[in-house]
Scaffold this active site. Sequence first.
Site, PDB file in Angstrom:
ATOM      1  N   HIS A  52       0.774  -1.111  -0.131  1.00  0.00           N
ATOM      2  CA  HIS A  52      -0.087  -0.089  -0.087  1.00  0.00           C
ATOM      3  C   HIS A  52       0.842   1.298   0.115  1.00  0.00           C
ATOM      4  CE1 HIS A  52       0.895   0.553   4.359  1.00  0.00           C
ATOM      5  NE2 HIS A  52       0.305  -0.652   4.424  1.00  0.00           N
ATOM      6  N   CYS A  67       2.341  -5.179   6.612  1.00  0.00           N
ATOM      7  CA  CYS A  67       2.367  -4.919   5.244  1.00  0.00           C
ATOM      8  C   CYS A  67       3.850  -4.180   4.557  1.00  0.00           C
ATOM      9  CB  CYS A  67       1.241  -3.910   4.957  1.00  0.00           C
ATOM     10  SG  CYS A  67      -0.625  -4.546   5.155  1.00  0.00           S
TER      11      CYS A  67
END
Length: 428
Positions: A140, A154
Amino acid sequence: MQAAALKSAFVRALPVFILLVLGASAADAANSISGNIFTEADNAFTVLLVDKQASELHIAEVNNKVPQITKSYAALHGRNSGDKLKEGDNKTPEGFYYITGYVPPDKLDSTLYGDGAFTLNYPNVMDKYKGKTGHGIWIHGRGADRNNEKTQGCVSLSNRDLTSIKPLLLPGTPVIISDTIEFLSPEDYSKNKKKHMDFFKRFISSWENSDFKGFASYFSANFRAYDGLSAENYLNKKKQLMLTNPKRKVFVSDVNIFKENANKLMYSFNQLYCSDNIMSYGSKKLYLMVEKADNFRIIAEEFTELELEPFLEKSVISTVNNWKTVWQARDIEKYISYYSSSFRSDDMDIKQWKAHKEGLFQNTKTIKVNLTDIKLKAVSSGKIVVSFIQEYTSGAVADRGIKTLVLTGCPGDYKIIEEVWRPALTGT
């Protein structure tokens, strides 16, 4: 002279400057081949390589079967080191993943995730096998409120970098996350590729040739099949198949080998399995780990059924056109070689069919056959039903009808077991 000397000094210092700006691993990547990707696939594709130790994400573009690093970006990962094991451990998983979709910024807290997120298939079959938990592992962007240098698990890029590579991040794009990424010289890359490809070819050969002992040696005692079978039950099933269907062909295509580290590999390929009464086609992934004596063993597999007809279309149409050619040439031996010894058409067996056709060939000088609208359908018994519009001309005889051929066998060795013709309906 002074300007020339300064220019020469700058050129000599340039490699050092690159190392200082990009970091050693990025400089290595720019001048080496990715040692985490080996392929025999003809198509071009992209792989994302995440190097946790260097905090970098590399874009590997595969062209002409060679993976070259084309871009490298600074990337954040989980605040805790090591492979992800459970929900909330703030670790980034290590392994072989694929992009599954995109979440736009208006569906996210953009102050944290920036300009969108690409979802990954964590936990994959290997993660589940190992009992890993957790979910929601993404690649992201980075919002204004994200001031820390790590994530909860992440992989995070700057919004500018994420936007620049967004066109490459399509569903199905492979992502390899490793503690450290490997870069090889062309010579070392070739050696490693040959080693891994030879291993794969020997494995397929043992299966195709009913070498059960050799086939079983590739599997870990801890193996789990995609349908949940244990190693013992899976291999017993394969052994029974080898006994009941000793003749088989295993066709593989689009073979890709992804390497996480020295101990973990994944083979991804498309596979057609063809025997006397079974034909299946699908995408297979084999996950391997190094066990005792530094030998790789298959620890898990995935199999996704794919549509069979598109894969068979080229080989079936080639067979039908070759059959038509020898028919037009009135070569009875070559013509009859396309038929199975079990062939039937109406009340004729293969011997009667040959005698019937031989008489027709002898009584005509020319045969012209035109085939259009060829369609095929694979049926569960391992047979392929082929139908087409057939226009036949021989001397004063001319007809137009729908011909149906039922084929058995595998690509490159089809035989006609049944043939039916009926007049085509004509409109007014």
